[in-house]
Design an enzyme around this catalytic site. Structure first.
Site, short mmCIF file in Angstrom:
data_model
loop_
_atom_site.label_atom_id
_atom_site.label_comp_id
_atom_site.label_asym_id
_atom_site.label_seq_id
_atom_site.Cartn_x
_atom_site.Cartn_y
_atom_site.Cartn_z
N THR A 126 0.85 -1.18 0.00
CA THR A 126 0.00 0.00 0.00
C THR A 126 0.89 1.23 0.00
O THR A 126 1.80 1.35 0.82
CB THR A 126 -0.98 0.01 1.21
OG1 THR A 126 -1.69 1.25 1.23
CG2 THR A 126 -0.25 -0.18 2.52
N HIS A 178 2.17 -11.40 14.19
CA HIS A 178 3.18 -11.93 15.10
C HIS A 178 2.92 -13.39 15.48
O HIS A 178 3.78 -14.04 16.10
CB HIS A 178 3.25 -11.06 16.37
CG HIS A 178 4.64 -10.84 16.86
ND1 HIS A 178 5.61 -11.81 16.84
CD2 HIS A 178 5.24 -9.75 17.37
CE1 HIS A 178 6.74 -11.34 17.33
NE2 HIS A 178 6.55 -10.08 17.66
#
Length: 207
Positions: A126, A178
């Site tokens: 992006t 994560h």
């Protein structure tokens, strides 16, 4: 809205930021008339081959690494944010990627994207640099493991061999899940992107 909400609630996001010297990107932009985004898609697709854990998703309690490298490019439209996908980006030439991005962006803004053009992504980029944003923390596009945010080009003084030079610099922000990726492999991937961007060679890499 549901996808963004689900992503933020489900995936524990962590973001790392690294600055890159964009001199070679600017050179390619001028020589080949390709967008900065296209150069990053081309470069990131190569880095994903070397750091496959970034090109993955969580499936149940297992990590699934994608065989294909399909890079999505976020596009703002009057209908909202959509992410058309450059399939097999690692096998495409830079000019081919640039053409694909332009065509898909136009179709996205006209609301004419086919289903296969917005599905199958394995990683997303992006770019908010054109809006004057220096850096930001993008939200992962589920079920992907990570997303790369690209900031604006900023002229900054850089120390090279004890001498101060002004260089075009871009901040890259990598947000990652994560549960799938730890900080060290995320940093290694981002460093790989940085090195590839800073060492682009017009003559030898067959753009």
């Amino acid at each position: 809205a549901e996808r963004v909400s689900t992503s933020f609630k489900t995936a524990p996001h962590s973001t790392i930021i690294m600055e890159v010297d964009a001199s070679k990107v600017a050179e390619l932009h001028k020589k080949l008339l390709v967008s900065y985004t296209a150069v990053f898609v081309w470069t990131v697709s190569k880095a994903l081959l070397e750091h496959s854990i970034i090109n993955s998703m969580l499936e149940g309690n297992r990590i699934k690494i994608f065989e294909d490298v399909n890079v999505g490019v976020a596009v703002a439209t009057k209908y909202g944010l959509v992410v058309p996908v450059i399939h097999n980006a690692d096998r495409k030439a830079l000019k081919e990627i640039d053409t694909s991005i332009k065509e898909l962006t136009e179709k996205a803004r006209e609301g004419k994207l086919a289903r296969e053009e917005v599905t199958g992504g394995t990683f997303t980029i992006t770019n908010l640099g054109m809006h004057g944003v220096e850096f930001f923390t993008p939200i992962i596009n589920p079920p992907e493991a990570a997303i790369l945010g690209i900031g604006k080009v900023t002229e900054k003084p850089v120390v090279i061999n004890g001498e101060i030079e002004v260089k075009p610099v871009i901040a890259l922000s990598l947000s990652y899940d994560h549960r799938i990726v730890d900080g060290a492999p995320a940093a290694e991937f981002l460093r790989s992107v940085k090195e590839k961007i800073e060492n682009l060679e017009f003559e030898s890499q067959g753009f």
